[in-house]
Motif scaffolding. Structure first.
Motif: not given
Length: 200
Positions: A177-200
């Motif tokens: 009975g755990l209830r979880v509200r999922f709000t987002r499910f998206t796909q897109g391009p991979a991050d440009a770098s391991l150390h660069a923070a993901a944008e947006g």
């Protein structure tokens, strides 16, 4: 991120359907079955593969994001993002209730599971996004609460040729009975770098 495409809840398929899943105000409200979990062997000596995951194909290079609201009160209540190749090869990352407070963490499984956690009590009751970026032989996992900066969670191996799927997951190893509200499910391009923070 602006260049991410929303994945419709009906575009993905359930691994172990939950007790209930219904679309509500643009999100998906999921109710777990009793003692559902994903784990393989390490320390506990058991194998569990009956947690709930809504999965869509996830090829590399690419990234997937899952958003959900943290509203947990029972030990091991958990939700987040799963990447799955098969029953012995998978990654789950998200927020899990442990020692009375929510923790950000990940489990990486290649035959046997491991587990890493860091407390995030301030995330209770708020929206969290988990992001997995797949490129080459690795998956980079980041997470953030609301619009705060991304936090690095894990760098894990995943074979470049592995046929994987990914999407939201939730489990309640100690109850139903755990209830979880999922709000987002998206796909897109991979991050440009391991150390660069993901944008947006």
């Amino acid at each position: 991120m602006n260049d991410h495409r929303a994945i419709g809840w009906d575009e993905a398929a359930w691994l172990n359907p939950p007790l209930e899943a219904r679309s509500e105000a643009g999100g998906l409200l999921v109710t777990t079955r009793d003692r559902s979990d994903f784990w393989r062997t390490t320390s506990y000596g058991f194998v569990r593969d009956d947690g709930h995951a809504l999965l869509a194909p996830f090829a590399g290079p690419g990234a997937v994001e899952v958003g959900f609201v943290v509203d947990f009160d029972t030990l091991y209540d958990q939700a987040g993002l799963m990447i799955r190749v098969d029953a012995e090869t998978w990654i789950k990352a998200g927020v899990e209730m442990s020692d009375g407070v929510p923790h950000l963490g990940a489990v990486v499984t290649h035959g046997r599971s491991d587990w890493s956690l860091a407390p995030v009590p301030e995330w209770q009751g708020r929206e969290v996004t988990v992001r997995a970026s797949r490129d080459g032989d690795a998956v980079t996992i980041r997470a953030r609460c609301d619009a705060e900066p991304w936090r690095m969670v894990r760098l894990a191996p995943l074979a470049p040729g592995a046929q994987a799927s990914a999407g939201p997951f939730c489990c309640s190893p100690e109850r139903a009975g755990l209830r979880v509200r999922f709000t987002r499910f998206t796909q897109g391009p991979a991050d440009a770098s391991l150390h660069a923070a993901a944008e947006g």
